[in-house]
Design a protein around this motif. Structure first.
Motif, PDB file in Angstrom:
ATOM      1  N   MET A 157       0.814  -1.130  -0.070  1.00  0.00           N
ATOM      2  CA  MET A 157       0.052  -0.109   0.107  1.00  0.00           C
ATOM      3  C   MET A 157       0.931   1.195   0.030  1.00  0.00           C
ATOM      4  O   MET A 157       0.643   2.096  -0.754  1.00  0.00           O
ATOM      5  CB  MET A 157      -0.790   0.056   1.334  1.00  0.00           C
ATOM      6  CG  MET A 157      -1.859   1.157   1.405  1.00  0.00           C
ATOM      7  SD  MET A 157      -3.342   1.021   0.107  1.00  0.00           S
ATOM      8  CE  MET A 157      -4.229   2.306   0.584  1.00  0.00           C
ATOM      9  N   LYS A 158       1.987   1.275   0.816  1.00  0.00           N
ATOM     10  CA  LYS A 158       2.666   2.608   0.851  1.00  0.00           C
ATOM     11  C   LYS A 158       3.472   2.920  -0.439  1.00  0.00           C
ATOM     12  O   LYS A 158       3.649   4.065  -0.792  1.00  0.00           O
ATOM     13  CB  LYS A 158       3.768   2.478   2.005  1.00  0.00           C
ATOM     14  CG  LYS A 158       3.396   2.369   3.295  1.00  0.00           C
ATOM     15  CD  LYS A 158       4.248   2.228   4.219  1.00  0.00           C
ATOM     16  CE  LYS A 158       5.117   1.158   4.387  1.00  0.00           C
ATOM     17  NZ  LYS A 158       6.116   0.829   5.405  1.00  0.00           N
ATOM     18  N   ASN A 159       3.745   1.950  -1.188  1.00  0.00           N
ATOM     19  CA  ASN A 159       4.456   1.955  -2.417  1.00  0.00           C
ATOM     20  C   ASN A 159       3.348   2.670  -3.498  1.00  0.00           C
ATOM     21  O   ASN A 159       3.984   2.894  -4.714  1.00  0.00           O
ATOM     22  CB  ASN A 159       5.162   0.828  -2.911  1.00  0.00           C
ATOM     23  CG  ASN A 159       6.064   0.319  -2.000  1.00  0.00           C
ATOM     24  OD1 ASN A 159       6.476   1.155  -1.488  1.00  0.00           O
ATOM     25  ND2 ASN A 159       6.404  -1.013  -1.834  1.00  0.00           N
ATOM     26  N   LEU A 160       2.219   2.753  -3.354  1.00  0.00           N
ATOM     27  CA  LEU A 160       1.150   3.290  -4.119  1.00  0.00           C
ATOM     28  C   LEU A 160       1.207   4.530  -4.164  1.00  0.00           C
ATOM     29  O   LEU A 160       0.245   5.373  -5.208  1.00  0.00           O
ATOM     30  CB  LEU A 160      -0.033   2.586  -3.989  1.00  0.00           C
ATOM     31  CG  LEU A 160      -0.191   0.980  -4.282  1.00  0.00           C
ATOM     32  CD1 LEU A 160      -1.543   0.491  -3.826  1.00  0.00           C
ATOM     33  CD2 LEU A 160      -0.110   0.568  -5.487  1.00  0.00           C
ATOM     34  N   PRO A 198       2.963   8.708  -3.914  1.00  0.00           N
ATOM     35  CA  PRO A 198       4.055   9.397  -3.880  1.00  0.00           C
ATOM     36  C   PRO A 198       4.996   9.503  -2.671  1.00  0.00           C
ATOM     37  O   PRO A 198       4.458   9.660  -1.610  1.00  0.00           O
ATOM     38  CB  PRO A 198       3.871  10.675  -4.309  1.00  0.00           C
ATOM     39  CG  PRO A 198       2.523  10.750  -4.873  1.00  0.00           C
ATOM     40  CD  PRO A 198       1.671   9.503  -4.347  1.00  0.00           C
ATOM     41  N   ASN A 199       6.277   9.478  -2.736  1.00  0.00           N
ATOM     42  CA  ASN A 199       7.155   9.810  -1.769  1.00  0.00           C
ATOM     43  C   ASN A 199       8.260  11.021  -1.907  1.00  0.00           C
ATOM     44  O   ASN A 199       9.355  10.755  -2.249  1.00  0.00           O
ATOM     45  CB  ASN A 199       7.917   8.380  -1.362  1.00  0.00           C
ATOM     46  CG  ASN A 199       8.882   8.526  -0.052  1.00  0.00           C
ATOM     47  OD1 ASN A 199       8.513   9.389   0.850  1.00  0.00           O
ATOM     48  ND2 ASN A 199       9.808   7.492  -0.079  1.00  0.00           N
ATOM     49  N   PRO A 200       7.442  12.043  -1.889  1.00  0.00           N
ATOM     50  CA  PRO A 200       8.242  13.274  -2.247  1.00  0.00           C
ATOM     51  C   PRO A 200       9.449  13.384  -1.168  1.00  0.00           C
ATOM     52  O   PRO A 200       9.375  13.199  -0.115  1.00  0.00           O
ATOM     53  CB  PRO A 200       7.552  14.522  -2.274  1.00  0.00           C
ATOM     54  CG  PRO A 200       6.340  14.058  -1.578  1.00  0.00           C
ATOM     55  CD  PRO A 200       6.192  12.511  -1.540  1.00  0.00           C
ATOM     56  N   GLN A 201      10.714  14.070  -1.795  1.00  0.00           N
ATOM     57  CA  GLN A 201      12.061  14.121  -0.791  1.00  0.00           C
ATOM     58  C   GLN A 201      11.699  15.581  -0.615  1.00  0.00           C
ATOM     59  O   GLN A 201      12.074  16.496  -1.308  1.00  0.00           O
ATOM     60  CB  GLN A 201      13.235  13.700  -1.452  1.00  0.00           C
ATOM     61  CG  GLN A 201      13.193  12.166  -1.830  1.00  0.00           C
ATOM     62  CD  GLN A 201      13.039  11.438  -0.588  1.00  0.00           C
ATOM     63  OE1 GLN A 201      13.830  11.700   0.315  1.00  0.00           O
ATOM     64  NE2 GLN A 201      12.202  10.561  -0.423  1.00  0.00           N
ATOM     65  N   LEU A 202      11.265  16.005   0.529  1.00  0.00           N
ATOM     66  CA  LEU A 202      11.292  17.426   0.931  1.00  0.00           C
ATOM     67  C   LEU A 202      12.707  18.107   1.239  1.00  0.00           C
ATOM     68  O   LEU A 202      13.547  17.478   1.839  1.00  0.00           O
ATOM     69  CB  LEU A 202      10.535  17.515   2.435  1.00  0.00           C
ATOM     70  CG  LEU A 202       9.089  17.038   2.258  1.00  0.00           C
ATOM     71  CD1 LEU A 202       8.643  17.018   3.600  1.00  0.00           C
ATOM     72  CD2 LEU A 202       8.300  17.734   1.289  1.00  0.00           C
ATOM     73  N   GLN A 203      13.017  19.309   0.547  1.00  0.00           N
ATOM     74  CA  GLN A 203      14.192  20.021   0.722  1.00  0.00           C
ATOM     75  C   GLN A 203      14.477  20.606   2.123  1.00  0.00           C
ATOM     76  O   GLN A 203      15.556  20.884   2.684  1.00  0.00           O
ATOM     77  CB  GLN A 203      14.292  20.604  -0.617  1.00  0.00           C
ATOM     78  CG  GLN A 203      14.317  20.091  -1.736  1.00  0.00           C
ATOM     79  CD  GLN A 203      15.552  18.812  -2.119  1.00  0.00           C
ATOM     80  OE1 GLN A 203      16.598  19.195  -1.570  1.00  0.00           O
ATOM     81  NE2 GLN A 203      14.898  17.654  -2.355  1.00  0.00           N
TER      82      GLN A 203
END
Length: 95
Positions: free
Chosen positions: A1-4, A6-11
């Motif tokens: 489920m977690k892979n469905l 987006p996982n943006p990388q916050l700067q």
């Protein structure tokens, strides 16, 4: 489920969470920060612990609904389209 999702990388910021403390937000260098709701014009319309806890409550509720198999994929913090509620919040200063 977690892979469905987006996982943006916050700067410039970091978000973490625990079940008992909800969201914890900091700047990239560890200074305290807070969550905010920003309208399409860039105006902060609400910010602070209330926003963080409202967002956390929604996250928990939608996850519980998923686990229970209820199929409720959308959870709202207040009734959608509630014009009276929206009118009371318009112009409210961020905390």
């Amino acid at each position: 489920m977690k892979n469905l999702v987006p996982n943006p990388q916050l700067q410039a910021s970091r978000i973490s969470a625990t079940i008992s403390e909800g969201f914890n937000v900091t700047t990239a260098d560890g200074r305290p920060a807070r969550l905010a709701i920003i309208d399409e014009a860039g105006n902060v319309i609400e910010a602070g612990q209330e926003v963080a806890w409202a967002a956390w409550k929604i996250c928990i509720e939608v996850q519980e609904n998923f686990w229970e198999g209820q199929g409720h994929l959308v959870v709202h913090s207040s009734p959608p389209g509630d014009a009276a509620l929206a009118a009371t919040l318009i112009g409210k200063k961020a905390a």
